[in-house]
Design a protein around this motif. Structure first.
Motif, PDB file in Angstrom:
ATOM      1  N   GLU A   1      -5.541  14.762 -13.649  1.00 57.98           N
ATOM      2  CA  GLU A   1      -5.977  14.723 -11.528  1.00 57.98           C
ATOM      3  C   GLU A   1      -6.712  12.939 -11.320  1.00 57.98           C
ATOM      4  N   GLY A   2      -5.922  12.749 -10.319  1.00 53.05           N
ATOM      5  CA  GLY A   2      -6.926  11.560  -9.916  1.00 53.05           C
ATOM      6  C   GLY A   2      -5.987   9.854 -10.127  1.00 53.05           C
ATOM      7  N   ASN A   3      -5.335  10.018 -11.558  1.00 52.84           N
ATOM      8  CA  ASN A   3      -4.434   8.306 -11.970  1.00 52.84           C
ATOM      9  C   ASN A   3      -3.692   7.990 -10.901  1.00 52.84           C
ATOM     10  N   ALA A   4      -4.152   7.311  -9.252  1.00 59.50           N
ATOM     11  CA  ALA A   4      -2.896   6.883  -8.759  1.00 59.50           C
ATOM     12  C   ALA A   4      -2.511   5.705  -9.266  1.00 59.50           C
ATOM     13  N   ALA A   5      -2.252   4.916 -10.338  1.00 61.24           N
ATOM     14  CA  ALA A   5      -1.339   4.610 -10.853  1.00 61.24           C
ATOM     15  C   ALA A   5       0.007   4.742 -11.370  1.00 61.24           C
ATOM     16  N   GLU A   6      -0.995   5.663 -12.798  1.00 65.31           N
ATOM     17  CA  GLU A   6      -0.021   7.034 -13.365  1.00 65.31           C
ATOM     18  C   GLU A   6       1.551   7.322 -11.892  1.00 65.31           C
ATOM     19  N   GLU A   7       0.224   8.056 -12.140  1.00 61.64           N
ATOM     20  CA  GLU A   7       1.148   8.925 -10.497  1.00 61.64           C
ATOM     21  C   GLU A   7       2.334   8.590  -9.903  1.00 61.64           C
ATOM     22  N   PHE A   8       1.601   6.724  -9.186  1.00 63.33           N
ATOM     23  CA  PHE A   8       2.656   6.293  -8.643  1.00 63.33           C
ATOM     24  C   PHE A   8       3.931   5.847  -9.624  1.00 63.33           C
ATOM     25  N   LYS A   9       3.836   5.062 -10.406  1.00 68.94           N
ATOM     26  CA  LYS A   9       5.554   5.235 -10.971  1.00 68.94           C
ATOM     27  C   LYS A   9       6.111   6.155 -11.715  1.00 68.94           C
ATOM     28  N   ILE A  10       5.021   7.992 -11.743  1.00 74.55           N
ATOM     29  CA  ILE A  10       6.496   8.433 -11.899  1.00 74.55           C
ATOM     30  C   ILE A  10       6.953   8.664 -10.648  1.00 74.55           C
ATOM     31  N   ARG A  11       6.200   9.182  -8.918  1.00 73.65           N
ATOM     32  CA  ARG A  11       6.779   8.779  -7.945  1.00 73.65           C
ATOM     33  C   ARG A  11       7.825   8.115  -8.186  1.00 73.65           C
ATOM     34  N   LYS A  12       7.767   6.093  -7.938  1.00 75.82           N
ATOM     35  CA  LYS A  12       8.631   5.769  -8.522  1.00 75.82           C
ATOM     36  C   LYS A  12      10.095   5.764  -9.044  1.00 75.82           C
ATOM     37  N   ARG A  13       9.604   6.236 -10.464  1.00 73.17           N
ATOM     38  CA  ARG A  13      10.489   7.268 -11.571  1.00 73.17           C
ATOM     39  C   ARG A  13      11.702   7.693 -11.115  1.00 73.17           C
TER      40      ARG A  13
ATOM     41  N   PRO B   1      12.741   5.163  -0.610  1.00 72.56           N
ATOM     42  CA  PRO B   1      13.475   4.360  -0.940  1.00 72.56           C
ATOM     43  C   PRO B   1      14.656   4.254  -0.180  1.00 72.56           C
ATOM     44  N   GLU B   2      15.522   3.473  -0.795  1.00 72.48           N
ATOM     45  CA  GLU B   2      16.605   2.395   0.007  1.00 72.48           C
ATOM     46  C   GLU B   2      17.459   3.260   0.256  1.00 72.48           C
ATOM     47  N   ASP B   3      17.792   4.826   0.567  1.00 69.90           N
ATOM     48  CA  ASP B   3      18.934   4.980   0.979  1.00 69.90           C
ATOM     49  C   ASP B   3      17.999   6.172   2.204  1.00 69.90           C
ATOM     50  N   SER B   4      17.834   6.167   2.814  1.00 67.11           N
ATOM     51  CA  SER B   4      16.883   7.364   4.225  1.00 67.11           C
ATOM     52  C   SER B   4      17.714   8.750   3.427  1.00 67.11           C
ATOM     53  N   GLN B   5      19.325   9.101   3.353  1.00 72.05           N
ATOM     54  CA  GLN B   5      19.611  10.104   2.746  1.00 72.05           C
ATOM     55  C   GLN B   5      18.918  10.339   2.523  1.00 72.05           C
ATOM     56  N   HIS B   6      18.368   9.959   1.153  1.00 67.17           N
ATOM     57  CA  HIS B   6      17.310  10.664   0.166  1.00 67.17           C
ATOM     58  C   HIS B   6      16.053  10.919   0.192  1.00 67.17           C
ATOM     59  N   PHE B   7      15.870  10.972   1.496  1.00 64.90           N
ATOM     60  CA  PHE B   7      14.187  10.355   1.873  1.00 64.90           C
ATOM     61  C   PHE B   7      13.787  11.934   2.853  1.00 64.90           C
ATOM     62  N   ASP B   8      14.031  12.607   2.343  1.00 70.35           N
ATOM     63  CA  ASP B   8      13.402  14.115   2.508  1.00 70.35           C
ATOM     64  C   ASP B   8      13.229  14.936   1.451  1.00 70.35           C
ATOM     65  N   PHE B   9      14.970  14.248   0.527  1.00 69.66           N
ATOM     66  CA  PHE B   9      14.834  15.316  -0.709  1.00 69.66           C
ATOM     67  C   PHE B   9      13.695  14.858  -1.771  1.00 69.66           C
ATOM     68  N   ILE B  10      13.358  13.043  -1.813  1.00 66.71           N
ATOM     69  CA  ILE B  10      12.456  13.019  -2.170  1.00 66.71           C
ATOM     70  C   ILE B  10      10.819  13.441  -2.134  1.00 66.71           C
TER      71      ILE B  10
ATOM     72  N   MET C   1       0.748  -1.331  -0.131  1.00 67.68           N
ATOM     73  CA  MET C   1       0.253   0.017  -0.157  1.00 67.68           C
ATOM     74  C   MET C   1       1.315   1.105  -0.019  1.00 67.68           C
ATOM     75  N   ASN C   2       0.998   1.699  -0.811  1.00 70.75           N
ATOM     76  CA  ASN C   2       1.253   3.483  -0.547  1.00 70.75           C
ATOM     77  C   ASN C   2       0.381   4.588  -0.780  1.00 70.75           C
ATOM     78  N   TYR C   3       0.862   5.151   0.478  1.00 70.20           N
ATOM     79  CA  TYR C   3      -0.218   6.974   0.571  1.00 70.20           C
ATOM     80  C   TYR C   3       0.427   7.664  -0.284  1.00 70.20           C
ATOM     81  N   THR C   4      -0.185   8.654  -0.492  1.00 70.89           N
ATOM     82  CA  THR C   4       0.271  10.269  -1.243  1.00 70.89           C
ATOM     83  C   THR C   4       1.185  10.736  -0.178  1.00 70.89           C
ATOM     84  N   ASN C   5       0.473  10.419   1.243  1.00 70.58           N
ATOM     85  CA  ASN C   5       1.411  11.211   2.283  1.00 70.58           C
ATOM     86  C   ASN C   5       0.389  10.649   3.313  1.00 70.58           C
TER      87      ASN C   5
END
Length: 294
Positions: free
Chosen positions: A84-96, A56-65, A1-5
């Motif tokens: 707006e609200g296309n959660a599946a595609e927005e996930f791909k962007i965030r993961k990228r 992210p695997e590296d926690s030092q980049h967490f705040d930057f991401i 499960m991935n929450y936007t915030n």
């Protein structure tokens, strides 16, 4: 499960279900120690699950991401034409974004840190003005006029939705803020909650509270009309008006921020222009850094 915030109440969530993991190769492979087989299986599970979550695997980049998602997700949504609200595609962007930042961090750590500091300062300055995810300077006048019209026409349905869903919403929010959010940390410690797990708990509690509330409304309505009629009315009116009330409130906040921004832009022209110029320079710097790392 991935929450936007996961630290904020009532944010979007996407549930990713991956393909079944095939352990046949590991099971058939000879290992000197069974612990190595278990470790290989664990590594494979980690690899496959990491493809389905933001973190992210590296926690030092967490705040930057986190800062970068606030800045770039809207930009990329517009470039790719995502609704707006296309959660599946927005996930791909965030993961990228997460994957590319980790790669850039390995190749150009100093440049990345410099941009991260500038971005953090920009985000702080922007939020200090009372803005967060919504960028009023990107809103077209025709869109804001359409929202104002919808706010006027839809006000009765909003009131109905607020009456139907206001109490369970406030109770759920109170429970989440009091019992779950204070225990959310970035550290694995006894008594603390992972942010994603806290969001899942909050969601479950919200569902339970709303279910009990709708049942009570159904029982009360059944006293003055047939049970099946009251059931349909309770579900239809409660759900539809509740969903609309959430959208209505979002549009109301956006309209308020839009006109607040217009007022700020007239009152302090130089400061606003400087802020927007810094934003464009940061975006350009990020895109250039991304190109160099490819």
């Amino acid at each position: 499960m991935n929450y936007t915030n996961s630290h904020r109440f009532q944010t979007s969530v996407i549930v990713n279900v991956g393909e079944p993991i095939d352990f046949t190769e590991i099971q058939n492979k000879a290992f000197d120690d069974e612990k190595e087989r278990v470790r290989a299986m664990t590594d494979l599970i980690y690899l496959r699950m990491s493809e389905l979550v933001y973190y992210p695997e590296d926690s030092q980049h967490f705040d930057f991401i986190k800062d970068l998602k606030k800045l770039m997700v809207g930009v990329l949504d517009k470039e790719l034409g995502l609704a707006e609200g296309n959660a599946a595609e927005e996930f791909k962007i965030r993961k990228r974004i997460v994957n590319e930042i980790e790669e850039i961090g390995l190749q150009n750590p100093q440049e990345l840190k410099s941009l991260a500091d500038r971005l953090h300062t920009y985000i702080a300055d922007y939020q200090a003005l009372g803005f967060r995810k919504y960028n009023p300077f990107e809103e077209r006048a025709v869109n804001i006029m359409a929202k104002l019209f919808a706010l006027f026409v839809g006000s009765p349905l909003f009131v109905l939705g607020a009456i139907y869903n206001g109490l369970p919403f406030l109770v759920t929010q109170r429970v989440y803020l009091k019992y779950f959010l204070p225990r959310v940390t970035k550290m694995d410690a006894q008594g603390q909650l992972n942010s994603a797990f806290a969001g899942s708990l909050g969601f479950s509690v919200g569902m339970a509270i709303n279910l009990v509330w709708y049942i009570l409304l159904w029982v009360v309505a059944s006293l003055i009309m047939p049970a099946w009629v009251s059931f349909l009315i309770t579900i239809a009116l409660g759900y539809v008006s509740g969903r609309f009330a959430m959208v209505y409130y979002k549009w109301l906040i956006q309209a308020k921020k839009y006109f607040t921004w217009k007022l700020l832009a007239k009152r302090d022209v130089d400061a606003i222009e400087t802020l927007l110029k810094e934003r464009e320079q940061i975006i350009q710097g990020l895109l250039e850094l991304r190109s160099k790392s490819k």
